[in-house]
Scaffold this active site. Structure first.
Site, PDB file in Angstrom:
ATOM      1  N   GLY A  64      -2.746  -3.347   5.930  1.00  0.00           N
ATOM      2  CA  GLY A  64      -2.449  -3.011   7.326  1.00  0.00           C
ATOM      3  C   GLY A  64      -3.178  -3.962   8.239  1.00  0.00           C
ATOM      4  O   GLY A  64      -3.920  -4.835   7.781  1.00  0.00           O
ATOM      5  N   ALA A  90       0.813  -1.219   0.000  1.00  0.00           N
ATOM      6  CA  ALA A  90       0.000   0.000   0.000  1.00  0.00           C
ATOM      7  C   ALA A  90       0.849   1.272   0.000  1.00  0.00           C
ATOM      8  O   ALA A  90       0.304   2.362   0.149  1.00  0.00           O
ATOM      9  CB  ALA A  90      -0.924  -0.018   1.213  1.00  0.00           C
ATOM     10  N   HIS A 110       8.285  -7.453   8.642  1.00  0.00           N
ATOM     11  CA  HIS A 110       7.107  -8.309   8.375  1.00  0.00           C
ATOM     12  C   HIS A 110       7.368  -9.320   7.261  1.00  0.00           C
ATOM     13  O   HIS A 110       6.737  -9.309   6.226  1.00  0.00           O
ATOM     14  CB  HIS A 110       5.823  -7.501   8.173  1.00  0.00           C
ATOM     15  CG  HIS A 110       5.831  -6.420   7.133  1.00  0.00           C
ATOM     16  ND1 HIS A 110       6.290  -6.614   5.855  1.00  0.00           N
ATOM     17  CD2 HIS A 110       5.399  -5.135   7.180  1.00  0.00           C
ATOM     18  CE1 HIS A 110       6.137  -5.506   5.170  1.00  0.00           C
ATOM     19  NE2 HIS A 110       5.607  -4.584   5.963  1.00  0.00           N
ATOM     20  N   ASP A 132      -1.430 -11.730  13.154  1.00  0.00           N
ATOM     21  CA  ASP A 132      -2.768 -11.268  13.542  1.00  0.00           C
ATOM     22  C   ASP A 132      -3.861 -12.236  13.108  1.00  0.00           C
ATOM     23  O   ASP A 132      -5.037 -12.006  13.355  1.00  0.00           O
ATOM     24  CB  ASP A 132      -3.046  -9.878  12.943  1.00  0.00           C
ATOM     25  CG  ASP A 132      -3.019  -9.885  11.424  1.00  0.00           C
ATOM     26  OD1 ASP A 132      -2.608 -10.901  10.826  1.00  0.00           O
ATOM     27  OD2 ASP A 132      -3.413  -8.866  10.816  1.00  0.00           O
ATOM     28  N   ASP A 187       1.824  -3.994  13.399  1.00  0.00           N
ATOM     29  CA  ASP A 187       1.653  -3.258  12.139  1.00  0.00           C
ATOM     30  C   ASP A 187       0.277  -2.588  12.086  1.00  0.00           C
ATOM     31  O   ASP A 187      -0.328  -2.469  11.015  1.00  0.00           O
ATOM     32  CB  ASP A 187       1.859  -4.174  10.924  1.00  0.00           C
ATOM     33  CG  ASP A 187       2.152  -3.384   9.641  1.00  0.00           C
ATOM     34  OD1 ASP A 187       2.544  -2.208   9.741  1.00  0.00           O
ATOM     35  OD2 ASP A 187       1.970  -3.931   8.540  1.00  0.00           O
ATOM     36  N   HIS A 204       9.566  -4.888   1.723  1.00  0.00           N
ATOM     37  CA  HIS A 204       8.931  -4.415   0.478  1.00  0.00           C
ATOM     38  C   HIS A 204       9.934  -4.477  -0.676  1.00  0.00           C
ATOM     39  O   HIS A 204      10.200  -3.468  -1.328  1.00  0.00           O
ATOM     40  CB  HIS A 204       8.383  -2.993   0.674  1.00  0.00           C
ATOM     41  CG  HIS A 204       7.245  -2.941   1.648  1.00  0.00           C
ATOM     42  ND1 HIS A 204       5.944  -3.207   1.281  1.00  0.00           N
ATOM     43  CD2 HIS A 204       7.211  -2.691   2.977  1.00  0.00           C
ATOM     44  CE1 HIS A 204       5.157  -3.102   2.340  1.00  0.00           C
ATOM     45  NE2 HIS A 204       5.892  -2.801   3.388  1.00  0.00           N
TER      46      HIS A 204
HETATM   47 ZN   LIG Z   1       5.016  -2.755   5.326  1.00  0.00          ZN
END
Ligand SMILES: [Zn+2]
Length: 391
Positions: free
Chosen positions: A307, A135, A211, A243, A269, A190
């Site tokens: 997210g 994103a 992450h 999560d 996050d 990323h």
């Molecule tokens: Zn990220």
């Protein structure tokens, strides 16, 4: 202040006396005197990746010191005693504004100063390719620029402690060396990098995969690919979003086994949209949707998560369920390990340890990390202590 609870590491009842923000005395208690519902007690959680909360991103031209303080205080209720506000890819003006607002909040409010252990800058030095950038708006993804980074660090009053970037830029190793020498934890994320580029980044001082398994292409060659390369690189710790949405349970289990718990950090996050009802929203110039099941996705692209919406305690209980680790191991991933990465000391249960503690219950159905009280800065900052019976 005195309390009795069940120690997260031994499983035994423990009596603690706290004084001047430290554990002054600790005694293990006989089990039979405390049959029943003692809460667990553990070090307060440390979350190194929080993008905002309740409709407010940190990476925003609207951010004010007051909003920073509100989001910071929200962490007390989650048992999180320290966190890193995280700014995602934006224009220089927007990042400098957000960093400045956080710096002013820290300077003017002791509670914010206590909670904010540094700022995490996630971007803007990301490869602009669809997939890995997730994103992060394409128009603001750019090559690493040391002069710009110094100006951002100045806006933050020197508080940027973690920088996540893609390692595939030609100038990345030189940039990483400078950042690491300046005391910044460089994290990789990323990315679309090769094994060589990842190795060069780690040789230059990168210490963390941000992450792992998210912010990645939807399709990858079976091997080699950057997931294997990062899993196999023992010099890299990895943060995971556990999560229940970002990684399937099997992937969490395999990552924990391959990386080992000693190299893992749990992060929430949390998105700035966390805490809002389902619907469509615009966030950091991106159309984002909160689905009925709580997932946050790019609008119209349900496979691309944008997210997370669950506090860090959810990661603690999920990593136990998915990877079969015990409570002490899961808590360490969300307290001692991230604290160590930042060169800080988290709470603990031994005399002399900081009295930064969370008292909680673990519920199974539905799984929940239910906070009863949070202790920080020498006092109860959320909830209340269980009734204490003198010995
Ligand atoms: Zn990220």
């Amino acid at each position: 202040m005195e309390l009795v609870a069940r120690a997260y590491d031994t499983g035994r009842p423990i009596w603690l006396r706290l004084q001047d923000g430290r554990v002054a005395e600790a005694r293990t208690m006989p089990e039979e005197r405390h049959a029943g519902a003692l809460p667990w007690v553990a070090p307060g959680l440390v979350d190194i990746q929080v993008n905002g909360y309740g409709g407010q991103e940190f990476s925003s031209l609207d951010l004010t010191p007051e909003r920073v303080a509100e989001i910071a205080r929200q962490h007390d209720a989650w048992g999180v005693t320290a966190f890193c506000p995280t700014l995602t890819t934006q224009s220089f003006a927007c990042l400098a504004h957000g960093l400045g607002a956080i710096a002013r909040a820290c300077e003017s409010d002791r509670e914010v100063q206590r909670l904010v252990w540094g700022i995490h800058l996630e971007g803007p030095y990301f490869c602009p390719e669809d997939g890995p950038r997730g994103a992060h708006p394409r128009e603001h993804c750019r090559r690493p620029d040391w002069d710009e980074f110094l100006r951002l660090q100045e806006a933050a009053g020197g508080r940027i402690r973690i920088l996540t970037m893609s390692p595939e830029f030609e100038e990345a190793p030189a940039f990483i060396s400078r950042a690491a020498a300046a005391g910044v934890v460089v994290a990789l994320g990323h990315m679309g990098a090769t094994a060589e580029q990842i190795r060069a980044a780690v040789d230059a001082g990168a210490r963390l995969s941000t992450h792992l398994g998210n912010g990645a292409h939807r399709m990858l060659p079976r091997h080699p690919n950057y997931l294997w390369d990062q899993l196999a690189e023992d010099r890299l710790l990895a943060s995971l979003i556990v999560d229940g949405h970002h990684l399937p349970p099997e992937v969490v289990k395999v990552f924990v086994r391959a990386k080992t718990p000693e190299r893992l950090v749990l992060v929430s996050d949390l998105s700035g949209l966390a805490g809002l009802p389902p619907g469509r929203y615009t966030s950091s110039g991106c159309e984002v949707e909160i689905l009925d099941d709580g997932r946050l996705v790019l609008a119209g692209q349900q496979q691309l998560l944008a997210g997370a919406s669950r506090p860090l305690g959810m990661g603690v209980i999920n990593v136990m369920r998915y990877a079969g680790v015990d409570l002490a191991t899961a808590i360490a991933m969300a307290s001692a390990r991230p604290a160590c990465l930042l060169g800080r000391r988290c709470g603990g249960l031994r005399p002399g340890d900081p009295a930064e503690l969370v008292l909680f219950d673990l519920r199974e159905n539905p799984p929940e990390f239910s906070v009863r009280a949070t202790i920080a800065g020498g006092r109860v900052v959320a909830g209340s202590l269980p009734a204490y019976q003198p010995l």
